[in-house]
Design a protein around this motif. Structure first.
Motif: not given
Length: 217
Positions: A53-81
């Motif tokens: 962020i400080n260098y004005g660059k897009l965050v690496d895809d691997n990091i984004i995917i890891r964070l997205i997957k972790k978020r989808m494991e939460e209970k409120d995502c079980h019925q969709g998102f």
């Protein structure tokens, strides 16, 4: 009900996402929100994200995917998102598919560049909740104050004309191939793909989306 919104900044995705989460009781997953929350933690991952962020660059895809997957494991995502701001590229879309994350609907918001500029410059945000207002199209009941909490609204630091134009150009470069990808996926029957005229009123857009999703509920 697993939905992806595609559209340039200022096309009204945030307003409709807010309505969908309330109407259908599914969470909005925003990479921006996830990244902002993650950088508040004092971890090695947060330090890596801050460097991007400080260098004005897009965050690496691997990091984004890891964070997205972790978020989808939460209970409120079980019925969709609802995914807003992700995927941005074909590579990210393929990562979703590779990780067997099924998408039901892809909805593209269409709006001319000059209208995008006008919209974003009038946008106001309630930081804590992510509620979005507009001084012309969706004004708060009391000027510059959130309807729910009464707290002061803010303008995002990157909502300047120069930065908006840059974001629109970046969107076109990365997202045109993504749109073609999902159009092909719809031909294969893997997703349902729809276009929305984002220059319509918020109510008309809401009703269009309601008609698109009506078979899911």
């Amino acid at each position: 009900m697993r939905i992806i919104f595609i559209g340039a900044p200022g096309t009204g995705k945030g307003t409709q996402a807010q309505w969908i989460t309330n109407q259908y009781n599914i969470p909005k997953i925003s990479t921006g929100d996830i990244l902002r929350n993650t950088v508040l933690d004092n971890t090695e991952l947060s330090k890596k994200i801050k460097k991007f962020i400080n260098y004005g660059k897009l965050v690496d895809d691997n990091i984004i995917i890891r964070l997205i997957k972790k978020r989808m494991e939460e209970k409120d995502c079980h019925q969709g998102f609802l995914l807003d701001g992700f995927p941005r590229t074909v590579v990210q879309a393929n990562e979703l598919k590779k990780n067997k994350i099924k998408i039901d609907y892809v909805i593209e918001f269409l709006l001319q560049d000059e209208l995008i500029l006008k919209r974003i410059q009038g946008r106001r945000i309630h930081t804590k909740s992510g509620r979005i207002y507009h001084i012309t199209y969706n004004p708060p009941k009391i000027e510059n104050y959130d309807d729910v909490t009464g707290e002061k609204l803010v303008t995002r630091e990157d909502d300047t004309q120069e930065k908006i134009k840059k974001r629109i150009q970046e969107y076109k470069i990365f997202t045109v191939p993504l749109i073609q990808y999902y159009k092909y996926e719809s031909i294969l029957g893997n997703v349902k793909y729809y276009k929305i005229d984002a220059n319509a009123t918020a109510l008309k857009i809401k009703n269009n989306i309601k008609n698109i999703l009506k078979n899911s509920y």
